[in-house]
Write a protein that holds these residues in place. Structure first.
Motif, PDB file in Angstrom:
ATOM      1  N   SER A 115       0.827  -1.209   0.000  1.00 23.76           N
ATOM      2  CA  SER A 115       0.000   0.000   0.000  1.00 23.76           C
ATOM      3  C   SER A 115       0.864   1.262   0.000  1.00 23.76           C
ATOM      4  CB  SER A 115      -0.956   0.009   1.186  1.00 23.76           C
ATOM      5  OG  SER A 115      -0.249   0.124   2.406  1.00 23.76           O
ATOM      6  N   LEU A 116       2.040   1.187   0.579  1.00 23.46           N
ATOM      7  CA  LEU A 116       2.913   2.363   0.637  1.00 23.46           C
ATOM      8  C   LEU A 116       3.691   2.565  -0.654  1.00 23.46           C
ATOM      9  CD1 LEU A 116       4.256   2.000   4.262  1.00 23.46           C
ATOM     10  CD2 LEU A 116       2.347   3.386   3.448  1.00 23.46           C
ATOM     11  N   GLN A 117       3.778   1.534  -1.478  1.00 20.30           N
ATOM     12  CA  GLN A 117       4.503   1.650  -2.747  1.00 20.30           C
ATOM     13  C   GLN A 117       3.688   2.407  -3.795  1.00 20.30           C
ATOM     14  OE1 GLN A 117       7.586   0.928  -2.892  1.00 20.30           O
ATOM     15  NE2 GLN A 117       7.849  -0.395  -1.129  1.00 20.30           N
ATOM     16  N   ASN A 118       2.372   2.532  -3.567  1.00 15.22           N
ATOM     17  CA  ASN A 118       1.504   3.229  -4.501  1.00 15.22           C
ATOM     18  C   ASN A 118       1.554   4.727  -4.200  1.00 15.22           C
ATOM     19  OD1 ASN A 118      -0.592   4.380  -5.936  1.00 15.22           O
ATOM     20  ND2 ASN A 118      -2.082   2.807  -5.414  1.00 15.22           N
ATOM     21  N   PRO A 119       2.043   5.546  -5.137  1.00 13.30           N
ATOM     22  CA  PRO A 119       2.161   6.987  -4.863  1.00 13.30           C
ATOM     23  C   PRO A 119       0.820   7.695  -4.700  1.00 13.30           C
ATOM     24  CG  PRO A 119       2.783   6.496  -7.128  1.00 13.30           C
ATOM     25  CD  PRO A 119       2.557   5.175  -6.447  1.00 13.30           C
ATOM     26  N   ASP A 120      -0.278   7.036  -5.091  1.00 17.71           N
ATOM     27  CA  ASP A 120      -1.603   7.640  -4.946  1.00 17.71           C
ATOM     28  C   ASP A 120      -2.220   7.390  -3.575  1.00 17.71           C
ATOM     29  OD1 ASP A 120      -1.512   8.627  -7.559  1.00 17.71           O
ATOM     30  OD2 ASP A 120      -2.326   6.752  -8.377  1.00 17.71           O
ATOM     31  N   THR A 121      -1.593   6.555  -2.759  1.00 13.63           N
ATOM     32  CA  THR A 121      -2.134   6.241  -1.436  1.00 13.63           C
ATOM     33  C   THR A 121      -2.014   7.460  -0.533  1.00 13.63           C
ATOM     34  OG1 THR A 121      -1.536   3.906  -1.639  1.00 13.63           O
ATOM     35  CG2 THR A 121      -1.904   4.745   0.581  1.00 13.63           C
ATOM     36  N   ILE A 122      -3.142   7.900   0.039  1.00 15.23           N
ATOM     37  CA  ILE A 122      -3.112   9.016   0.982  1.00 15.23           C
ATOM     38  C   ILE A 122      -3.552   8.578   2.374  1.00 15.23           C
ATOM     39  CG2 ILE A 122      -3.370  10.824  -0.762  1.00 15.23           C
ATOM     40  CD1 ILE A 122      -6.355  10.957   0.082  1.00 15.23           C
ATOM     41  N   SER A 123      -4.158   7.384   2.448  1.00 11.86           N
ATOM     42  CA  SER A 123      -4.548   6.869   3.759  1.00 11.86           C
ATOM     43  C   SER A 123      -4.556   5.346   3.713  1.00 11.86           C
ATOM     44  CB  SER A 123      -5.926   7.393   4.175  1.00 11.86           C
ATOM     45  OG  SER A 123      -6.926   6.916   3.294  1.00 11.86           O
ATOM     46  N   VAL A 124      -4.330   4.753   4.870  1.00 13.28           N
ATOM     47  CA  VAL A 124      -4.338   3.293   5.005  1.00 13.28           C
ATOM     48  C   VAL A 124      -5.033   2.916   6.301  1.00 13.28           C
ATOM     49  CG1 VAL A 124      -2.224   2.864   3.655  1.00 13.28           C
ATOM     50  CG2 VAL A 124      -2.056   3.312   6.108  1.00 13.28           C
ATOM     51  N   LEU A 125      -5.527   1.697   6.330  1.00 10.85           N
ATOM     52  CA  LEU A 125      -6.031   1.105   7.563  1.00 10.85           C
ATOM     53  C   LEU A 125      -4.942   0.203   8.100  1.00 10.85           C
ATOM     54  CD1 LEU A 125      -9.676   0.115   6.586  1.00 10.85           C
ATOM     55  CD2 LEU A 125      -8.972   1.923   8.155  1.00 10.85           C
ATOM     56  N   ALA A 126      -4.791   0.189   9.402  1.00 12.14           N
ATOM     57  CA  ALA A 126      -3.757  -0.630  10.025  1.00 12.14           C
ATOM     58  C   ALA A 126      -4.383  -1.753  10.843  1.00 12.14           C
ATOM     59  CB  ALA A 126      -2.888   0.227  10.941  1.00 12.14           C
ATOM     60  N   ASP A 127      -3.695  -2.880  10.874  1.00 16.80           N
ATOM     61  CA  ASP A 127      -4.009  -3.904  11.865  1.00 16.80           C
ATOM     62  C   ASP A 127      -3.392  -3.416  13.172  1.00 16.80           C
ATOM     63  OD1 ASP A 127      -5.089  -5.570   9.885  1.00 16.80           O
ATOM     64  OD2 ASP A 127      -3.166  -6.527   9.513  1.00 16.80           O
ATOM     65  N   THR A 128      -3.984  -3.815  14.288  1.00 14.32           N
ATOM     66  CA  THR A 128      -3.472  -3.396  15.584  1.00 14.32           C
ATOM     67  C   THR A 128      -3.078  -4.610  16.406  1.00 14.32           C
ATOM     68  OG1 THR A 128      -4.902  -1.458  15.563  1.00 14.32           O
ATOM     69  CG2 THR A 128      -3.973  -2.090  17.687  1.00 14.32           C
ATOM     70  N   ILE A 129      -1.859  -4.591  16.906  1.00 14.96           N
ATOM     71  CA  ILE A 129      -1.356  -5.629  17.804  1.00 14.96           C
ATOM     72  C   ILE A 129      -1.258  -4.988  19.178  1.00 14.96           C
ATOM     73  CG2 ILE A 129       0.559  -7.191  18.319  1.00 14.96           C
ATOM     74  CD1 ILE A 129       1.340  -6.860  15.279  1.00 14.96           C
ATOM     75  N   ARG A 130      -2.144  -5.373  20.069  1.00 12.49           N
ATOM     76  CA  ARG A 130      -2.128  -4.842  21.439  1.00 12.49           C
ATOM     77  C   ARG A 130      -1.256  -5.758  22.292  1.00 12.49           C
ATOM     78  NH1 ARG A 130      -6.228  -1.109  21.452  1.00 12.49           N
ATOM     79  NH2 ARG A 130      -7.760  -1.408  19.814  1.00 12.49           N
ATOM     80  N   PHE A 131      -0.508  -5.166  23.211  1.00 17.20           N
ATOM     81  CA  PHE A 131       0.342  -5.988  24.069  1.00 17.20           C
ATOM     82  C   PHE A 131       0.567  -5.313  25.408  1.00 17.20           C
ATOM     83  CE2 PHE A 131       3.418  -3.091  22.325  1.00 17.20           C
ATOM     84  CZ  PHE A 131       4.401  -2.976  23.298  1.00 17.20           C
ATOM     85  N   SER A 132       1.067  -6.100  26.333  1.00 18.61           N
ATOM     86  CA  SER A 132       1.494  -5.587  27.635  1.00 18.61           C
ATOM     87  C   SER A 132       2.720  -6.378  28.048  1.00 18.61           C
ATOM     88  CB  SER A 132       0.379  -5.737  28.678  1.00 18.61           C
ATOM     89  OG  SER A 132       0.047  -7.091  28.840  1.00 18.61           O
ATOM     90  N   TYR A 133       3.444  -5.855  29.009  1.00 26.10           N
ATOM     91  CA  TYR A 133       4.618  -6.548  29.520  1.00 26.10           C
ATOM     92  C   TYR A 133       4.159  -7.518  30.609  1.00 26.10           C
ATOM     93  CZ  TYR A 133       7.199  -2.960  27.040  1.00 26.10           C
ATOM     94  OH  TYR A 133       7.697  -2.144  26.061  1.00 26.10           O
ATOM     95  N   ALA A 134       4.425  -8.786  30.404  1.00 25.40           N
ATOM     96  CA  ALA A 134       3.933  -9.826  31.315  1.00 25.40           C
ATOM     97  C   ALA A 134       4.385  -9.605  32.753  1.00 25.40           C
ATOM     98  CB  ALA A 134       4.382 -11.197  30.830  1.00 25.40           C
ATOM     99  N   LEU A 135       5.563  -9.053  32.959  1.00 26.29           N
ATOM    100  CA  LEU A 135       6.084  -8.883  34.317  1.00 26.29           C
ATOM    101  C   LEU A 135       5.692  -7.553  34.955  1.00 26.29           C
ATOM    102  CD1 LEU A 135       9.655 -10.398  33.873  1.00 26.29           C
ATOM    103  CD2 LEU A 135       7.595 -11.490  34.773  1.00 26.29           C
ATOM    104  N   GLN A 136       5.069  -6.667  34.203  1.00 26.46           N
ATOM    105  CA  GLN A 136       4.690  -5.379  34.786  1.00 26.46           C
ATOM    106  C   GLN A 136       3.386  -5.529  35.563  1.00 26.46           C
ATOM    107  OE1 GLN A 136       4.048  -2.036  32.143  1.00 26.46           O
ATOM    108  NE2 GLN A 136       4.080  -0.583  33.840  1.00 26.46           N
ATOM    109  N   THR A 137       3.459  -5.260  36.849  1.00 25.87           N
ATOM    110  CA  THR A 137       2.277  -5.320  37.707  1.00 25.87           C
ATOM    111  C   THR A 137       1.978  -3.972  38.361  1.00 25.87           C
ATOM    112  OG1 THR A 137       3.633  -6.055  39.574  1.00 25.87           O
ATOM    113  CG2 THR A 137       2.602  -7.774  38.220  1.00 25.87           C
ATOM    114  N   ASP A 138       2.955  -3.077  38.341  1.00 29.86           N
ATOM    115  CA  ASP A 138       2.794  -1.757  38.963  1.00 29.86           C
ATOM    116  C   ASP A 138       2.770  -0.703  37.856  1.00 29.86           C
ATOM    117  OD1 ASP A 138       2.811   0.545  40.463  1.00 29.86           O
ATOM    118  OD2 ASP A 138       4.756   0.156  41.420  1.00 29.86           O
ATOM    119  N   PHE A 139       1.714   0.080  37.794  1.00 28.47           N
ATOM    120  CA  PHE A 139       1.575   1.110  36.783  1.00 28.47           C
ATOM    121  C   PHE A 139       1.652   2.513  37.396  1.00 28.47           C
ATOM    122  CE2 PHE A 139      -0.077  -2.704  34.956  1.00 28.47           C
ATOM    123  CZ  PHE A 139       0.362  -2.655  33.642  1.00 28.47           C
ATOM    124  N   THR A 140       2.260   2.605  38.573  1.00 26.21           N
ATOM    125  CA  THR A 140       2.465   3.894  39.214  1.00 26.21           C
ATOM    126  C   THR A 140       3.458   4.698  38.375  1.00 26.21           C
ATOM    127  OG1 THR A 140       2.160   2.865  41.379  1.00 26.21           O
ATOM    128  CG2 THR A 140       3.199   5.050  41.343  1.00 26.21           C
TER     129      THR A 140
END
Length: 161
Positions: A115-140
């Protein structure tokens, strides 16, 4: 014994801070002042901007630093974009900045390279990969004093690091 001698002689020198004087090769356009990463896709160079900026990626001219093409990632939010990487099919954009260590919405956006190789592309939809750090338990919040901030990303085989 040779290794030990090498370590005794060389290691103290290697551990000292090395002064660096960077050389500006190409000044970027003022609109790119918050550039966080740079990646080559085919013959083009692409960048993204740090937190608080539009959810847009930019192809730039490596000789002049001018913006040649801007592509909006319409279903993304730029909370703190910090990193990009590619594999043979995808561009990955990391919304992974977490200076305070308090974020619970870390994610990586993925768009097809085709999609980025096309010079006419002005917008794209993205897939989203959500993640967290398994060892993080404190968000202070602990600004710039936590183990949960990411500033770079690498794609290898079927994984992102």
């Amino acid at each position: 014994m040779r290794l030990l001698t090498f370590l005794v002689l060389i290691l103290p020198v290697a551990l000292r801070a090395q002064p660096l004087t960077p050389t500006v090769m190409t000044p970027l356009a003022k609109s790119l002042a918050e550039t966080s990463d740079l990646v080559r896709i085919g013959s083009g160079w692409w960048t993204l901007l740090d937190s608080g900026n539009p959810h847009v990626i930019y192809r730039i001219d490596p000789a002049t630093g001018a913006v040649l093409h801007a592509v909006s990632v319409v279903n993304a939010t730029n909370m703190d974009w910090e990193a990009m990487t590619t594999d043979p099919q995808w561009l990955y954009m990391g919304d992974v900045g977490n200076n305070s260590g308090a974020r619970t919405d870390l994610r990586v956006y993925r768009v097809s390279l085709a999609s980025l190789q096309n010079p006419d592309t002005i917008s794209v939809l993205a897939d989203t990969i959500r993640f967290s750090y398994a060892l993080q338990t404190d968000f202070t919040p602990a600004n710039n004093n936590n183990d949960w901030d990411c500033e770079a990303m690498v794609a290898m085989d079927d994984s992102l690091f």
